[in-house]
Scaffold this motif. Structure first.
Motif, PDB file in Angstrom:
ATOM      1  N   LEU A  98       0.607  -1.098   0.109  1.00 29.27           N
ATOM      2  CA  LEU A  98      -0.019  -0.228  -0.034  1.00 29.27           C
ATOM      3  C   LEU A  98       1.026   1.221   0.013  1.00 29.27           C
ATOM      4  CD1 LEU A  98      -3.027   0.798   0.131  1.00 29.27           C
ATOM      5  CD2 LEU A  98      -2.672   0.957   2.623  1.00 29.27           C
ATOM      6  N   ARG A  99       1.879   1.424   0.984  1.00 30.63           N
ATOM      7  CA  ARG A  99       2.663   2.460   0.720  1.00 30.63           C
ATOM      8  C   ARG A  99       3.610   2.578  -0.551  1.00 30.63           C
ATOM      9  NH1 ARG A  99       5.441   1.110   6.583  1.00 30.63           N
ATOM     10  NH2 ARG A  99       4.178   2.176   7.841  1.00 30.63           N
ATOM     11  N   SER A 100       3.831   1.665  -1.213  1.00 32.53           N
ATOM     12  CA  SER A 100       4.390   1.560  -2.529  1.00 32.53           C
ATOM     13  C   SER A 100       3.695   2.193  -3.557  1.00 32.53           C
ATOM     14  CB  SER A 100       5.009   0.080  -2.984  1.00 32.53           C
ATOM     15  OG  SER A 100       5.898  -0.098  -1.989  1.00 32.53           O
ATOM     16  N   GLU A 117       1.864   6.473  -7.058  1.00 31.79           N
ATOM     17  CA  GLU A 117       0.327   6.927  -7.501  1.00 31.79           C
ATOM     18  C   GLU A 117       0.535   8.664  -6.856  1.00 31.79           C
ATOM     19  OE1 GLU A 117      -1.732   5.949  -9.796  1.00 31.79           O
ATOM     20  OE2 GLU A 117      -0.180   4.163 -10.006  1.00 31.79           O
ATOM     21  N   ARG A 118       1.613   8.933  -6.295  1.00 31.47           N
ATOM     22  CA  ARG A 118       1.502  10.280  -5.762  1.00 31.47           C
ATOM     23  C   ARG A 118       0.393  10.531  -5.022  1.00 31.47           C
ATOM     24  NH1 ARG A 118       6.209   8.985  -6.548  1.00 31.47           N
ATOM     25  NH2 ARG A 118       7.637  10.171  -7.846  1.00 31.47           N
ATOM     26  N   THR A 119      -0.115   9.827  -4.065  1.00 34.67           N
ATOM     27  CA  THR A 119      -1.258   9.915  -3.058  1.00 34.67           C
ATOM     28  C   THR A 119      -1.094   9.632  -1.810  1.00 34.67           C
ATOM     29  OG1 THR A 119      -3.824   9.605  -3.182  1.00 34.67           O
ATOM     30  CG2 THR A 119      -2.351   7.780  -3.555  1.00 34.67           C
ATOM     31  N   LEU A 131      -6.225   6.152  -0.510  1.00 34.88           N
ATOM     32  CA  LEU A 131      -6.152   4.766  -1.190  1.00 34.88           C
ATOM     33  C   LEU A 131      -7.144   3.982  -0.420  1.00 34.88           C
ATOM     34  CD1 LEU A 131      -2.352   3.921  -1.938  1.00 34.88           C
ATOM     35  CD2 LEU A 131      -4.264   4.384  -3.657  1.00 34.88           C
ATOM     36  N   MET A 132      -6.820   3.995   0.959  1.00 36.67           N
ATOM     37  CA  MET A 132      -7.788   3.427   1.970  1.00 36.67           C
ATOM     38  C   MET A 132      -9.278   3.604   1.575  1.00 36.67           C
ATOM     39  SD  MET A 132      -6.131   1.056   3.651  1.00 36.67           S
ATOM     40  CE  MET A 132      -7.471   0.848   4.760  1.00 36.67           C
ATOM     41  N   GLU A 133      -9.615   5.008   1.566  1.00 36.20           N
ATOM     42  CA  GLU A 133     -11.256   5.409   1.438  1.00 36.20           C
ATOM     43  C   GLU A 133     -11.543   4.901  -0.246  1.00 36.20           C
ATOM     44  OE1 GLU A 133     -13.345   9.593   0.750  1.00 36.20           O
ATOM     45  OE2 GLU A 133     -11.596   9.574   2.455  1.00 36.20           O
ATOM     46  N   GLU A 134     -10.617   4.999  -1.115  1.00 37.16           N
ATOM     47  CA  GLU A 134     -10.918   4.273  -2.145  1.00 37.16           C
ATOM     48  C   GLU A 134     -11.287   2.766  -2.335  1.00 37.16           C
ATOM     49  OE1 GLU A 134      -8.946   3.918  -6.947  1.00 37.16           O
ATOM     50  OE2 GLU A 134      -8.070   5.528  -5.583  1.00 37.16           O
TER      51      GLU A 134
END
Length: 103
Positions: free
Chosen positions: A53-55, A60-62, A67-70
């Protein structure tokens, strides 16, 4: 702000609790510093999943938060599509139920 030395050493040896400002409503610590409708949560995850997830977040520059919300939104939409039902809220008075793997 002026310093108050009126109490002398007594204030150092017997400090009083700082007075909390009175407010009309107490704020839950899980909501401090967050926008309306947000809440802070803690999860335990496998190290490999978090590293992946960190990668993704980096490339993705986010943010991990975005990401978790998506991911949660996508999963819940897929769940509703798969079951054909809207997700119902948990009733206020319910018996606690253990997850399947813990029962």
């Amino acid at each position: 702000m002026k310093k108050d030395f009126a109490q002398g050493l007594k204030a150092l040896t017997n400090p009083q609790e700082p007075k909390q400002p009175k407010s009309a409503e107490k704020v839950q610590s899980t909501k401090v510093g967050l926008r309306e409708g947000e809440i802070r949560a803690t999860f335990i995850v496998k190290e490999g999943l978090l590293e992946a997830l960190r990668s993704v977040s980096f490339w993705e520059r986010t943010t991990i938060r975005e990401l978790m919300e998506e991911m949660m939104s996508d999963y819940l939409s897929a769940y509703e599509a798969k079951t054909g039902k809207k997700i119902k809220p948990i009733p206020e008075s319910r018996e606690p139920v253990l997850p399947k793997r813990m029962a």
